[in-house]
Design a protein around this motif. Structure first.
Motif, PDB file in Angstrom:
ATOM      1  N   SER A  17      43.158 -19.595  94.908  1.00 17.80           N
ATOM      2  CA  SER A  17      42.148 -19.167  93.938  1.00 17.80           C
ATOM      3  C   SER A  17      41.393 -17.948  94.446  1.00 17.80           C
ATOM      4  N   LEU A  18      40.909 -17.158  93.512  1.00 25.00           N
ATOM      5  CA  LEU A  18      40.015 -16.042  93.802  1.00 25.00           C
ATOM      6  C   LEU A  18      39.015 -15.940  92.663  1.00 25.00           C
ATOM      7  N   ARG A  67      44.451 -21.268  83.490  1.00 23.98           N
ATOM      8  CA  ARG A  67      44.326 -20.949  84.922  1.00 23.98           C
ATOM      9  C   ARG A  67      43.132 -20.049  85.218  1.00 23.98           C
ATOM     10  N   PHE A  68      42.838 -19.132  84.317  1.00 28.62           N
ATOM     11  CA  PHE A  68      41.747 -18.174  84.527  1.00 28.62           C
ATOM     12  C   PHE A  68      40.590 -18.515  83.586  1.00 28.62           C
ATOM     13  N   THR A  69      39.383 -18.237  84.048  1.00 23.82           N
ATOM     14  CA  THR A  69      38.192 -18.431  83.226  1.00 23.82           C
ATOM     15  C   THR A  69      37.289 -17.215  83.356  1.00 23.82           C
ATOM     16  N   ILE A  70      36.934 -16.629  82.220  1.00 22.35           N
ATOM     17  CA  ILE A  70      36.003 -15.500  82.199  1.00 22.35           C
ATOM     18  C   ILE A  70      34.608 -16.027  81.899  1.00 22.35           C
ATOM     19  N   SER A  71      33.616 -15.491  82.574  1.00 22.76           N
ATOM     20  CA  SER A  71      32.243 -15.916  82.335  1.00 22.76           C
ATOM     21  C   SER A  71      31.305 -14.769  82.700  1.00 22.76           C
ATOM     22  N   GLN A  72      30.055 -14.927  82.345  1.00 24.87           N
ATOM     23  CA  GLN A  72      29.086 -13.872  82.643  1.00 24.87           C
ATOM     24  C   GLN A  72      27.732 -14.476  82.932  1.00 24.87           C
ATOM     25  N   ASN A  84      42.541 -19.440  89.167  1.00 28.31           N
ATOM     26  CA  ASN A  84      43.089 -20.596  89.877  1.00 28.31           C
ATOM     27  C   ASN A  84      44.601 -20.640  89.709  1.00 28.31           C
ATOM     28  N   SER A  85      45.246 -21.420  90.553  1.00 32.15           N
ATOM     29  CA  SER A  85      46.700 -21.583  90.488  1.00 32.15           C
ATOM     30  C   SER A  85      47.402 -20.236  90.406  1.00 32.15           C
ATOM     31  N   VAL A 118      44.479  -7.475  93.727  1.00 28.19           N
ATOM     32  CA  VAL A 118      44.772  -8.893  93.935  1.00 28.19           C
ATOM     33  C   VAL A 118      46.254  -9.002  94.288  1.00 28.19           C
ATOM     34  N   THR A 119      46.526  -9.617  95.416  1.00 32.75           N
ATOM     35  CA  THR A 119      47.904  -9.791  95.866  1.00 32.75           C
ATOM     36  C   THR A 119      48.160 -11.274  96.113  1.00 32.75           C
ATOM     37  N   VAL A 120      49.181 -11.801  95.453  1.00 36.48           N
ATOM     38  CA  VAL A 120      49.536 -13.208  95.584  1.00 36.48           C
ATOM     39  C   VAL A 120      50.931 -13.297  96.197  1.00 36.48           C
TER      40      VAL A 120
END
Length: 122
Positions: A17-18, A67-72, A84-85, A118-120
């Motif tokens: 996760s990041l 997997r991803f969540t955007i928020s502010q 995530n994941s 971002v590198t996975v």
């Protein structure tokens, strides 16, 4: 004018996760709609997640849904992307974008940050 500065990128193994952050400064009232976009080597830029001020509407690319969540945090003038994941195909430069009136994963936003890598790895 709106200034956007991303942070939080890095290298992670698949499944990890990041959390990316985007600090917003300047005329923040011009950042009614914000989003995260990414561009992988040799590929076109694509929309990842977008959100309206207050978070009443948000959309995600099919490839990141669940997997991803955007928020502010409007008090901190910061946009986030919790990832995530993570998968190797998520490897890209991630950009934060803002616009006073434009919304959508394929929209052309007016203001852009400089990007964060971002590198996975598998």
């Amino acid at each position: 004018q709106v200034q956007l500065v991303e942070s939080g990128g890095g290298s992670v193994q698949a499944g990890g996760s990041l959390r990316l952050s985007c600090a917003v400064s300047g005329n923040t009232y011009s950042a009614n709609f914000m989003g995260w976009f990414r561009q992988a080597p040799g590929k076109e830029r694509e929309g990842v997640a977008v959100i309206s001020r207050g978070g009443s509407i948000a959309d995600y690319a099919n490839s990141v849904k669940g997997r991803f969540t955007i928020s502010q945090d409007n008090a901190k003038n910061t946009l986030y992307l919790q990832m995530n994941s993570l998968k190797p195909e998520d490897t890209a430069i991630y950009y934060c974008a803002a616009d006073p009136a434009t919304y959508g994963l394929t929209a052309l936003y007016e203001y852009w940050g400089q990007g964060t890598q971002v590198t996975v790895s598998s």
